[in-house]
Design an enzyme around this catalytic site. Structure first.
Site, short mmCIF file in Angstrom:
data_model
loop_
_atom_site.label_atom_id
_atom_site.label_comp_id
_atom_site.label_asym_id
_atom_site.label_seq_id
_atom_site.Cartn_x
_atom_site.Cartn_y
_atom_site.Cartn_z
N LYS A 172 0.85 -1.21 0.00
CA LYS A 172 0.00 0.00 0.00
C LYS A 172 0.88 1.26 0.00
O LYS A 172 0.58 2.24 -0.69
CB LYS A 172 -0.91 0.00 1.23
CG LYS A 172 -1.71 1.28 1.46
CD LYS A 172 -2.61 1.62 0.27
CE LYS A 172 -3.68 2.65 0.62
NZ LYS A 172 -3.19 3.90 1.15
N GLU A 214 1.51 6.55 -6.87
CA GLU A 214 0.47 7.59 -7.00
C GLU A 214 1.09 8.99 -6.98
O GLU A 214 0.73 9.85 -7.78
CB GLU A 214 -0.52 7.39 -5.85
CG GLU A 214 -1.60 8.40 -5.69
CD GLU A 214 -2.31 8.23 -4.32
OE1 GLU A 214 -2.50 7.08 -3.86
OE2 GLU A 214 -2.63 9.27 -3.70
#
Lengths: 299, 299, 299, 299
Positions: free
Chosen positions: C164, C171
């Site tokens: 994550k 991102e």
């Protein structure tokens, strides 16, 4: 003054010699018998008059940590440890707190100058309480250049290693700047004399510096650096600098780029760039193509 | 020897003075009447004995281009133009080709040293044909430091400005390395004496350099740089260096990062970072939210 | 199945609702009374049938750490904690080791999707022992999209939060790539329709993506982003990604540049760029000059 | 409508086929006989009804330039050239100016989509005068996806290739972000299932995108990318993007880092990193040491 030097390698040995040249009494201990004055830490402590000053000049990490741990049971209240190796500044604080419970003082000293330091003097950056720093001051004076410069008491415990860490981060960036300039001149077809250009820069220019002097020396012996591979280790302090920059939300693109260039130099085949190659192959509609096929493309 | 100096600003004026100190005959021309010896380019050319040597020290771009254009009709075969300003190396080649049709020689000379050069001597990096360079050699010798260093004939026409451009690119990287180190020490709560740390580095360390000397001077007068804004222009040579790196497929992350840091320093509000803010708002499901709302998040 | 949800904020509340929609029994606890089913952790534990499954969805750092600490005395052997917040992967391992001494299982689950997840489903990345992961599997199935995708058991404890973290690092890089492209088009004088260009890219191009969709939404409402400031927080996972890259000697220039751009966006006046300004002033020979004076220069 | 397609390679051939599928009459010409309808540019022009529309889909650089040059003598007033290749936007303007003297219109069209475009439709970004763009509009509609998206008239001549260039720059940054994330997960010892993690990200996450889909496809066939080398070409548009960023003083650290990573991937031995190695050897006091000696160090 009297000092116990723990670690007599390239750095510790030269520093012991410089301290002796300046009239200090150095009792040296190292794991390897050659050149040492005593055969154990215990014997070293015994030889020194309390309150003792010990200077540690060991590889960072476990050797330093283990030695400090052992010293807690050997040293007594009023003694002082000067940690001259490359300890992370965060660890300095914990060690100092721990030693303080035994009444033992702690000063961290970042040392710059490499093998040139014995003759030229070292740059010494110190962190610690004023009274602890004052006790070791004669040692700092002997180790720094005869001109009186090269010394700073940067702040409380950890500050010495912090600024030494930043010094090394800056050094990474400066080295990489020269390296990129070299590569660009070497890649160009207009520059006939790259070593001569660097040599000329030693006077009158903005980039004149000790690192430039060293580069000119290197190019004197190997004008196109053909004897070297483009492979560079990093000693950890560059990583710590980037870590500290990230922790403090300080943008450090140059120091970080210099570190990453070293990382990349050690990769025979970059996993990241395999991903780029794989994606470029996908653009061409091939499930998987070999790099050799030359079918990949941007799109 | 005799030389016509075109441009008598901070650089040209000081260089003319240094040349005269060394016994050369300088006839100076500038647009502004103050300090000039002649009132026009035509008059300048008339005053010089053929074969003439003219040194141009003008702002790069149009002033230099226009002057060279005008000189094609004033100078004659055997004359020599030394372009000492910041011409892009690609333009040097075109100018040299053009002048050659008139029998006029062309040498490009990158000059480093700023206002300190008059006293200390300048770093001079030269490109051009051997015979042209040889003719101007006495001028280079007078301008460079008295020690005999600071001079290189780097290659054919364009090579002088190419290596000067690279010099400035390296300078960008070195400056940014010091800048990042400064910011990191200032942001840390462990370093009490940032100016003292830089000052101590002037001796015995790896980062000792003229730029460090300048930084120490600056911090002497303004220890926390509170009189300055974090705003930096770029003079174009950094951009050219990045352009040349891209053209030659040379990775130049440090020099480029230093250039981009200057670009960013001049933006009161970054359009790119508005996009980041907009996207972070979108994560929160808001069509658009103001930055002040504090609703944005990573996800 | 039955699950205790600790934390009913924007993420936890929506996830509880999606779990209930899918037929699971959720007992919710939060510090704030609104919407919670029980008034304390102790009451929550009491309400659940052993062996219990608790899902933590709290701010990272102390709130999560304190809750886990409290649960060690409330839960019993055979119970399972799923940590769905943004814990650093290194801390996961320590927590799991600690809970194991009490016979309590631990699974770390990275959750992506923001407020859109309740309807679309969340991306769930899990780390832990196979038997622990298997027990919570029905929850993961309910939370991920109905298509059956969006789930991975990435490895042992810590792996879920590690991937994550990497997801968020990627991102950052993607967002910054769009941001730079936006700024370049906005700065150019040739592009008349920047929002229309982004909108057109949603189909047929290489850059089509959910982030592009969000950017188009944002530009629909505010075509030149004039309602936003170029200011971007970071949530910590970008920093951890850079830290992990440095620890593993992985060059991560893009992710790092994206992080540094956020740092810089929050600085009203950059200390580093003051150093650049100071050095440029020094080139001009001024002891210190104000930024406004325009006297600074490269040299 | 009727169109002449010049260039029938992977892009031009597929586009011709899609245009025919949509009912347009395409007369194709290429240097290679296979699949072409006419044997020369002259014959192509003869076959088309004036006012003609020609679509160029050729390698950028000389092939496109030479063809446009030849067309100036073949085409007549009122004809229109659509340049669909990868021309630099600055060259578009010059070409358009030149063609306008002959009464020939010019539209630049950036085309994205690769081999997938024939079926899915292409992204088309157009620059040119409104009336020229309107004439070619039916072609754009046929080439873009059937959904009606994928098209933008971005501005005057050059705007189409400018935004296509920026699109590719963004693409570089996004690809590199995934690449860095891949390498970090692969380097870590906590992630057991890297391909599964990427696959899971295709739904519910922030990074879902067409590039991610392609990466998952690539990893399906070669889970550890062992069949590929970490070597990546660049097609020139990334370089142009960096050049445009530098020209416009736009900080573009992510796009630039992605480009430099490709440059570095193609270097078997980095000259820059030889300089780093040389300097590290100098710290150790050796005139020159071989990289193998392991004596080098930071200092």
């Amino acid at each position: 003054m009297q000092v116990g030097m723990v670690g007599l390698g390239k750095m510790g040995g030269n520093m012991a010699a410089r301290l002796r040249d300046k009239g200090h009494e150095v009792v040296g201990y190292a794991r390897h018998p050659e050149g040492r004055d005593v055969a154990s830490l215990a014997e070293l402590v015994e030889h020194l008059e309390p309150p003792r000053v010990l200077w540690l000049m060991l590889p960072s990490g476990d050797p330093t940590a283990d030695t400090i741990h052992e010293l807690t049971s050997l040293l007594g209240s009023g003694d002082l440890v000067v940690e001259g190796g490359n300890t992370h500044y965060v660890d300095d604080r914990q060690r100092a707190d721990n030693l303080r419970e035994y009444g033992i003082g702690y000063v961290d000293a970042g040392v710059s100058g490499g093998v040139w330091g014995r003759e030229n003097g070292y740059g010494i950056m110190v962190g610690g309480a004023a009274e602890d720093v004052a006790r070791a001051r004669p040692l700092f004076e002997a180790l720094t250049p005869d001109t009186g410069g090269g010394y700073v008491h940067a702040g409380a415990v950890g500050a010495g290693h912090f600024v030494k860490m930043v010094h090394n981060g800056i050094e990474y960036g400066m080295m990489q700047a020269f390296a990129e300039g070299y590569e660009l001149m070497a890649a160009s077809d207009v520059v006939d004399d790259v070593p001569g250009t660097f040599a000329s820069w030693r006077e009158g220019t903005v980039v004149r510096s000790w690192l430039l002097d060293l580069l000119v020396r290197a190019l004197d012996d190997d004008p196109d650096l053909s004897e070297l591979r483009g492979y560079a280790e990093d000693s950890g302090e560059g990583r710590w600098t980037v870590g500290a920059a990230v922790d403090h939300a300080v943008p450090a693109p140059v120091i970080t780029a210099a570190l990453y260039a070293r990382f990349a130099s050690r990769q025979p085949d970059s996993p990241a760039m395999k991903v780029i190659a794989a994606l470029r192959n996908q653009f061409g509609g091939h499930a998987v193509a070999k790099a050799e096929s030359g079918q990949s493309s941007d799109s």
